[in-house]
Design a protein around this motif. Structure first.
Motif, PDB file in Angstrom:
ATOM      1  N   ALA A  55      12.389  83.902  11.324  1.00  0.00           N
ATOM      2  CA  ALA A  55      13.818  84.067  11.010  1.00  0.00           C
ATOM      3  C   ALA A  55      14.664  83.882  12.267  1.00  0.00           C
ATOM      4  O   ALA A  55      15.710  83.219  12.233  1.00  0.00           O
ATOM      5  N   ALA A  56      14.214  84.440  13.384  1.00  0.00           N
ATOM      6  CA  ALA A  56      14.932  84.266  14.654  1.00  0.00           C
ATOM      7  C   ALA A  56      14.943  82.800  15.060  1.00  0.00           C
ATOM      8  O   ALA A  56      15.977  82.267  15.475  1.00  0.00           O
ATOM      9  N   ARG A  57      13.790  82.139  14.939  1.00  0.00           N
ATOM     10  CA  ARG A  57      13.696  80.714  15.282  1.00  0.00           C
ATOM     11  C   ARG A  57      14.704  79.900  14.467  1.00  0.00           C
ATOM     12  O   ARG A  57      15.449  79.085  15.012  1.00  0.00           O
ATOM     13  N   ASP A  58      14.735  80.127  13.162  1.00  0.00           N
ATOM     14  CA  ASP A  58      15.639  79.369  12.299  1.00  0.00           C
ATOM     15  C   ASP A  58      17.098  79.638  12.657  1.00  0.00           C
ATOM     16  O   ASP A  58      17.920  78.720  12.718  1.00  0.00           O
ATOM     17  N   PHE A  59      17.425  80.917  12.888  1.00  0.00           N
ATOM     18  CA  PHE A  59      18.800  81.285  13.232  1.00  0.00           C
ATOM     19  C   PHE A  59      19.201  80.654  14.560  1.00  0.00           C
ATOM     20  O   PHE A  59      20.264  80.031  14.666  1.00  0.00           O
ATOM     21  N   LEU A  60      18.386  80.816  15.580  1.00  0.00           N
ATOM     22  CA  LEU A  60      18.726  80.290  16.905  1.00  0.00           C
ATOM     23  C   LEU A  60      18.794  78.771  16.898  1.00  0.00           C
ATOM     24  O   LEU A  60      19.675  78.179  17.538  1.00  0.00           O
ATOM     25  N   SER A  61      17.901  78.138  16.172  1.00  0.00           N
ATOM     26  CA  SER A  61      17.915  76.677  16.063  1.00  0.00           C
ATOM     27  C   SER A  61      19.215  76.193  15.423  1.00  0.00           C
ATOM     28  O   SER A  61      19.821  75.220  15.874  1.00  0.00           O
ATOM     29  N   SER A  62      19.656  76.895  14.392  1.00  0.00           N
ATOM     30  CA  SER A  62      20.899  76.504  13.709  1.00  0.00           C
ATOM     31  C   SER A  62      22.132  76.747  14.571  1.00  0.00           C
ATOM     32  O   SER A  62      23.218  76.266  14.245  1.00  0.00           O
ATOM     33  N   HIS A  63      21.955  77.463  15.675  1.00  0.00           N
ATOM     34  CA  HIS A  63      23.060  77.734  16.592  1.00  0.00           C
ATOM     35  C   HIS A  63      22.934  76.959  17.899  1.00  0.00           C
ATOM     36  O   HIS A  63      23.581  77.277  18.893  1.00  0.00           O
ATOM     37  N   GLY A  64      22.078  75.953  17.910  1.00  0.00           N
ATOM     38  CA  GLY A  64      21.984  75.052  19.047  1.00  0.00           C
ATOM     39  C   GLY A  64      21.267  75.594  20.275  1.00  0.00           C
ATOM     40  O   GLY A  64      21.410  75.053  21.368  1.00  0.00           O
ATOM     41  N   ILE A  65      20.477  76.643  20.107  1.00  0.00           N
ATOM     42  CA  ILE A  65      19.736  77.198  21.239  1.00  0.00           C
ATOM     43  C   ILE A  65      18.536  76.287  21.527  1.00  0.00           C
ATOM     44  O   ILE A  65      17.910  75.768  20.609  1.00  0.00           O
ATOM     45  N   GLY A  66      18.222  76.097  22.792  1.00  0.00           N
ATOM     46  CA  GLY A  66      17.156  75.194  23.206  1.00  0.00           C
ATOM     47  C   GLY A  66      15.768  75.650  22.780  1.00  0.00           C
ATOM     48  O   GLY A  66      15.502  76.846  22.627  1.00  0.00           O
ATOM     49  N   HIS A  78      20.779  88.564  28.564  1.00  0.00           N
ATOM     50  CA  HIS A  78      21.155  89.582  27.583  1.00  0.00           C
ATOM     51  C   HIS A  78      21.236  89.025  26.164  1.00  0.00           C
ATOM     52  O   HIS A  78      20.887  89.723  25.209  1.00  0.00           O
ATOM     53  N   GLU A  79      21.697  87.787  25.999  1.00  0.00           N
ATOM     54  CA  GLU A  79      21.779  87.206  24.655  1.00  0.00           C
ATOM     55  C   GLU A  79      20.399  87.040  24.035  1.00  0.00           C
ATOM     56  O   GLU A  79      20.198  87.347  22.867  1.00  0.00           O
ATOM     57  N   LEU A  80      19.443  86.526  24.822  1.00  0.00           N
ATOM     58  CA  LEU A  80      18.105  86.325  24.279  1.00  0.00           C
ATOM     59  C   LEU A  80      17.408  87.657  24.019  1.00  0.00           C
ATOM     60  O   LEU A  80      16.697  87.810  23.020  1.00  0.00           O
ATOM     61  N   LEU A  81      17.612  88.610  24.889  1.00  0.00           N
ATOM     62  CA  LEU A  81      17.072  89.945  24.648  1.00  0.00           C
ATOM     63  C   LEU A  81      17.664  90.513  23.364  1.00  0.00           C
ATOM     64  O   LEU A  81      16.948  91.066  22.529  1.00  0.00           O
ATOM     65  N   TYR A  82      18.971  90.356  23.190  1.00  0.00           N
ATOM     66  CA  TYR A  82      19.626  90.857  21.986  1.00  0.00           C
ATOM     67  C   TYR A  82      19.064  90.171  20.743  1.00  0.00           C
ATOM     68  O   TYR A  82      18.755  90.837  19.745  1.00  0.00           O
ATOM     69  N   ALA A  83      18.876  88.856  20.806  1.00  0.00           N
ATOM     70  CA  ALA A  83      18.306  88.131  19.667  1.00  0.00           C
ATOM     71  C   ALA A  83      16.914  88.663  19.338  1.00  0.00           C
ATOM     72  O   ALA A  83      16.607  88.941  18.174  1.00  0.00           O
ATOM     73  N   GLY A  84      16.083  88.811  20.351  1.00  0.00           N
ATOM     74  CA  GLY A  84      14.729  89.309  20.120  1.00  0.00           C
ATOM     75  C   GLY A  84      14.715  90.708  19.535  1.00  0.00           C
ATOM     76  O   GLY A  84      13.966  90.999  18.592  1.00  0.00           O
ATOM     77  N   ALA A  85      15.548  91.568  20.077  1.00  0.00           N
ATOM     78  CA  ALA A  85      15.605  92.950  19.590  1.00  0.00           C
ATOM     79  C   ALA A  85      16.113  93.017  18.149  1.00  0.00           C
ATOM     80  O   ALA A  85      15.548  93.726  17.312  1.00  0.00           O
ATOM     81  N   MET A  86      17.160  92.269  17.867  1.00  0.00           N
ATOM     82  CA  MET A  86      17.774  92.356  16.550  1.00  0.00           C
ATOM     83  C   MET A  86      16.917  91.733  15.448  1.00  0.00           C
ATOM     84  O   MET A  86      16.990  92.145  14.298  1.00  0.00           O
ATOM     85  N   PHE A  87      16.104  90.752  15.791  1.00  0.00           N
ATOM     86  CA  PHE A  87      15.259  90.097  14.791  1.00  0.00           C
ATOM     87  C   PHE A  87      13.832  90.651  14.756  1.00  0.00           C
ATOM     88  O   PHE A  87      13.050  90.252  13.912  1.00  0.00           O
ATOM     89  N   HIS A  88      13.487  91.571  15.654  1.00  0.00           N
ATOM     90  CA  HIS A  88      12.077  91.950  15.774  1.00  0.00           C
ATOM     91  C   HIS A  88      11.493  92.581  14.510  1.00  0.00           C
ATOM     92  O   HIS A  88      10.287  92.488  14.286  1.00  0.00           O
TER      93      HIS A  88
END
Length: 155
Positions: free
Chosen positions: A93-104, A61-71
């Motif tokens: 933008a999603a890549r940069d945000f997720l990277s800055s939050h420690g996502i793999g 759900h978190e990754l789906l939410y990230a994809g939906a919100m940044f699409h």
């Protein structure tokens, strides 16, 4: 539908994830996008999650939410470039945000691909086969990458 204090709601058991990452995504997108675009992106999350649930898919759900919100983030002045399509700008933008939050890296790549291809029918079926993650990797071979964000899965 029941409304919660955070102005989110539950629809057929689906609600925005109650996690730190999801709250930070929400705040970032609210601060960046217009209300119209923010609510559109929220609906995309619910639609994707409902579609996944009805198909019996297991998804993150978190990754789906990230994809939906940044699409559609690439449509905003803060994340629009002169040299890329808006889909790629949103994916970046999603890549940069997720990277800055420690996502793999694997999860970031999955979200990036789903966003970058969400309006590109005809391309995913020509991509090299990738190893499948549990129930799916977010890439569709029939050209509806964004429509099947619900296949996003964490390793």
């Amino acid at each position: 539908m029941t409304f919660a204090a955070e102005k989110t709601f539950t629809l057929e058991g689906i609600r925005i994830p109650d996690t730190r990452l999801a709250r930070e995504i929400t705040q970032f997108v609210r601060d960046t996008e217009s209300g119209l675009l923010f609510h559109h992106s929220s609906r995309v999350y619910y639609w994707g999650a409902l579609a996944g649930k009805r198909r019996g898919l297991k998804f993150d759900h978190e990754l789906l939410y990230a994809g939906a919100m940044f699409h559609d983030m690439g449509l905003t002045p803060a994340h629009s470039s002169a040299h890329e399509r808006f889909e790629v700008d949103g994916a970046n933008a999603a890549r940069d945000f997720l990277s800055s939050h420690g996502i793999g890296r694997g999860d970031i790549d999955t979200v990036w691909t789903a966003i970058a291809l969400h309006t590109t029918p005809g391309i995913p079926q020509h991509m090299h086969p990738v190893p499948r993650r549990r129930s799916g990797d977010g890439r569709r071979r029939d050209g509806r990458a964004g429509a099947d964000l619900c296949r996003i899965q964490r390793r």
